[in-house]
Design a protein around this motif. Structure first.
Motif, PDB file in Angstrom:
ATOM      1  N   GLN B 241       0.836  -1.215   0.000  1.00 39.01           N
ATOM      2  CA  GLN B 241       0.000   0.000   0.000  1.00 39.01           C
ATOM      3  C   GLN B 241       0.871   1.266   0.000  1.00 39.01           C
ATOM      4  N   ILE B 242       0.453   2.220  -0.815  1.00 35.19           N
ATOM      5  CA  ILE B 242       1.176   3.491  -0.852  1.00 35.19           C
ATOM      6  C   ILE B 242       0.673   4.377   0.296  1.00 35.19           C
ATOM      7  N   VAL B 243       1.656   4.874   1.076  1.00 41.32           N
ATOM      8  CA  VAL B 243       1.303   5.721   2.223  1.00 41.32           C
ATOM      9  C   VAL B 243       1.745   7.165   1.977  1.00 41.32           C
ATOM     10  N   GLY B 244       2.964   7.291   1.456  1.00 42.35           N
ATOM     11  CA  GLY B 244       3.471   8.642   1.223  1.00 42.35           C
ATOM     12  C   GLY B 244       3.852   8.849  -0.231  1.00 42.35           C
ATOM     13  N   LEU B 245       3.635  10.055  -0.724  1.00 44.93           N
ATOM     14  CA  LEU B 245       3.959  10.347  -2.123  1.00 44.93           C
ATOM     15  C   LEU B 245       5.316  11.068  -2.194  1.00 44.93           C
ATOM     16  N   GLY B 246       5.808  11.225  -3.403  1.00 50.43           N
ATOM     17  CA  GLY B 246       7.103  11.875  -3.604  1.00 50.43           C
ATOM     18  C   GLY B 246       7.120  13.291  -3.049  1.00 50.43           C
ATOM     19  N   GLY B 247       8.192  13.625  -2.302  1.00 49.76           N
ATOM     20  CA  GLY B 247       8.333  14.973  -1.745  1.00 49.76           C
ATOM     21  C   GLY B 247       7.705  15.126  -0.380  1.00 49.76           C
ATOM     22  N   GLU B 248       6.982  14.144   0.108  1.00 49.00           N
ATOM     23  CA  GLU B 248       6.335  14.249   1.429  1.00 49.00           C
ATOM     24  C   GLU B 248       7.263  13.701   2.519  1.00 49.00           C
ATOM     25  N   VAL B 249       6.961  14.114   3.728  1.00 48.06           N
ATOM     26  CA  VAL B 249       7.700  13.575   4.875  1.00 48.06           C
ATOM     27  C   VAL B 249       6.769  12.620   5.617  1.00 48.06           C
ATOM     28  N   VAL B 250       7.189  11.383   5.724  1.00 47.28           N
ATOM     29  CA  VAL B 250       6.366  10.375   6.398  1.00 47.28           C
ATOM     30  C   VAL B 250       7.003  10.032   7.741  1.00 47.28           C
ATOM     31  N   GLU B 251       6.159  10.005   8.762  1.00 45.97           N
ATOM     32  CA  GLU B 251       6.657   9.656  10.098  1.00 45.97           C
ATOM     33  C   GLU B 251       5.768   8.576  10.706  1.00 45.97           C
TER      34      GLU B 251
END
Lengths: 257, 337
Positions: B241-251
């Motif tokens: 599953q995709i959670v974060g897209l390009g350029g985003e900050v995922v924590e």
């Protein structure tokens, strides 16, 4: 008991014929044939088929029973089986026109008109082509919308001899099947006069009258149901008749042929 | 004794008519008097066939005249097997179709079942049975008539099986080329996806940057983030599953995904088991995605885990659209765009 009653003969086999009580009919091939005819006239084709089989058990060279079986298979919608059984019957009666005609009828009902025409041609070319041959011919020609079909029915009636009532009923049924209701009406009315206890004849007459928009149709179908209660086709036909509106009936009355 | 058919007067004692051959007396021994009957289940099918004949749909087939040479060629083993790539074609040419009618019906049933149950053991089993039935039909058209040796039969059967297997895989590729099947290695309760579910997807072009958040995508997980994934020893594909897209900050904080400082719905974006105890923060490169997948094992450090979860868009080969297996959870997968 007389003194010879316990003697054993070679042809007695393991089974002894059941002694019939006085007044009881002899259950020979003819007895079961008559029983089959009775069932047929009541529209019970399944039971008629069984009775024909029992007649054949008694006499395996009883042509009418073989032909009857094939006709019942056709009535029951089992056309390929009817063809197979006609071939089987022809082992005993090679190229018998009535059996070939039955094959023609089976093929025709099974939507194989070319084959049916072939068999019909062949049956007519045989010697002593009887009424059944002409009935099958009439059906084949009516399927092709040929006017000669009616003449074939007349020919069948001429050839019928003692079986004229049966042939008349069959001719009427064929006329109903192909929508020649006026022609059928006369034949079926004569039939019910001869066989007033035939549910099949009343049913066919009722159907015919219904298509012609006659009010007598209801009485005919009710009579069929009285003679054979819970007969589904008759009940369904009666139900359909009751649902037919007066306008449609009037239309049929004036324009149906 | 007069014949009832032709009225010829025969000599007494004759059993059949001298003129027309009709039986005059009943033959000795038992005679079959019960006619064959139609099984009830055949009635509607026969009605359909009759309707088709009446309507003339089958007329074009009836006018096809098969040349004699073709019938002869079809009885040569090689050509028989080749023609039978269309099940029963060789038999139809030889006008022996009825002899394998039931086999072809069995083949069709096995094939339908194998497609219906594809992805599970039964699916493969039925596919194998369909293949075997097809090969048997092909060999029946020519080979089985002339060769009785068991060894020979087995060898030819296996050869034909190989040929047909090749044809089947190619045909499946042609027919279902755009379908991407695979197993889910992520659990998303909100979309009724469990680990191990067999999903069907639509193939996408590698490097497609348009996958939305929440999409379940089919990816090659062998190399994630440009390095060899240590958790999988060999090539490993699966739906993630995709959670974060390009350029985003995922924590990941306290067992919840945060994207650009905003928490995500736990039902829609559950944190995999192996990441639950980690406090993770990663910036997703422009041509990549942050994906959630249930990797094996626990106790990895946050840096390694962050790298493992970043997936290049070139590694994505399809997007799930349908839950295919298990049967009782079959249905479309909706992704909120």
């Amino acid at each position: 008991m007389n003194r010879f009653s316990s003697l054993e003969f070679e042809d007695a086999g393991g089974k002894r014929p059941r002694k019939s009580t006085p007044g009881e009919p002899v259950r020979d091939a003819m007895y079961f044939y008559r029983e089959a005819m009775g069932c047929y006239l009541a529209g019970d084709f399944e039971q008629a088929l069984r009775s024909y089989s029992r007649a054949l058990e008694r006499n395996s060279v009883f042509l009418e029973a073989w032909a009857g079986q094939i006709r019942m298979l056709i009535e029951l919608g089992e056309y390929p089986e009817a063809v197979i059984w006609a071939d089987k019957a022809m082992e005993a009666f090679p190229n018998h026109p009535e059996l070939i005609a039955a094959k023609a009828a089976a093929c025709l009902r099974d939507a194989k008109p070319e084959k049916a025409m072939g068999f019909s041609d062949f049956s007519i070319s045989q010697e002593n082509a009887g009424p059944w041959v002409w009935l099958a011919r009439a059906e084949v020609l009516m399927e092709r919308k040929s006017r000669i079909g009616q003449e074939c029915l007349s020919k069948a009636l001429l050839e019928a001899g003692e079986a004229v009532n049966l042939i008349r009923l069959e001719a009427g049924r064929i006329d109903v099947r192909y929508g020649h209701y006026s022609a059928a009406l006369e034949l079926l009315e004569k039939t019910v006069r001869v066989w007033p206890k035939s549910a099949l004849a009343w049913y066919e007459l009722g159907r015919c009258q219904a298509h012609l928009g006659f009010s007598e149709a209801k009485a005919a179908l009710e009579e069929a149901l009285r003679l054979r209660p819970n007969w589904r086709p008759a009940a369904a036909e009666l139900d359909r008749l009751k649902r037919t509106g007066p306008l449609k009936r009037a239309w049929r009355r004036f324009f149906a042929r | 004794m007069q014949c009832r058919r032709c009225k010829f007067e025969n000599m007494p004692g004759l059993t059949s008519c001298m003129r027309c051959g009709s039986l005059l007396t009943a033959p000795e021994g038992p005679v079959e008097v019960a006619p064959p009957r139609m099984p009830r289940w055949q009635r509607p099918f026969r009605g359909l066939a009759r309707g088709a004949r009446k309507s003339g749909i089958l007329a074009p087939l009836q006018v096809i005249r098969i040349p004699t040479w073709l019938a002869l060629v079809s009885s040569v083993v090689f050509f028989g097997v080749l023609l039978s790539l269309v099940p029963g074609l060789a038999h139809w040419i030889q006008r022996r179709w009825k002899s394998v009618g039931w086999w072809i019906a069995a083949w069709a049933v096995f094939l339908i079942l194998s497609v219906f149950l594809f992805g599970g053991f039964l699916g493969y089993l039925f596919l194998g049975l369909a293949l075997a039935a097809h090969v048997w039909v092909a060999l029946h058209s020519s080979f089985l008539r002339g060769h009785d040796t068991l060894a020979m039969r087995i060898v030819v059967f296996l050869l034909a099986l190989g040929l047909y297997y090749f044809v089947y895989t190619r045909t499946a590729g042609l027919l279902f080329g755009q379908v991407q099947p695979g197993y889910a290695i992520v659990s998303v309760p909100a979309r009724q996806i469990e680990i191990g579910d067999y999903l069907l997807g639509r193939r996408t072009l590698p490097g497609d940057p348009n996958h939305p958040r929440g999409a379940v995508v089919y990816a090659n997980l062998r190399q994630i983030g440009g390095w060899e994934n240590p958790f999988f020893p060999s090539r490993y594909f699966g739906y993630v599953q995709i959670v974060g897209l390009g350029g985003e900050v995922v924590e990941i904080k306290e067992g919840v995904f945060w994207v650009n400082q905003s928490p995500l719905d736990q039902e829609l974006y559950p944190v995999p088991q192996w990441l639950l105890n980690l406090e993770l923060s990663a910036e997703v490169p422009a041509d990549s995605y942050f994906v959630s997948a249930e990797y094996m094992g626990t106790g990895y450090n946050a840096q390694l885990a962050a790298q493992a979860c970043i997936l290049s868009s070139r590694r994505i080969e399809g997007r799930a659209v349908y839950r295919w297996w298990p049967l009782w959870r079959r249905g479309l997968i909706r992704t909120d765009e």
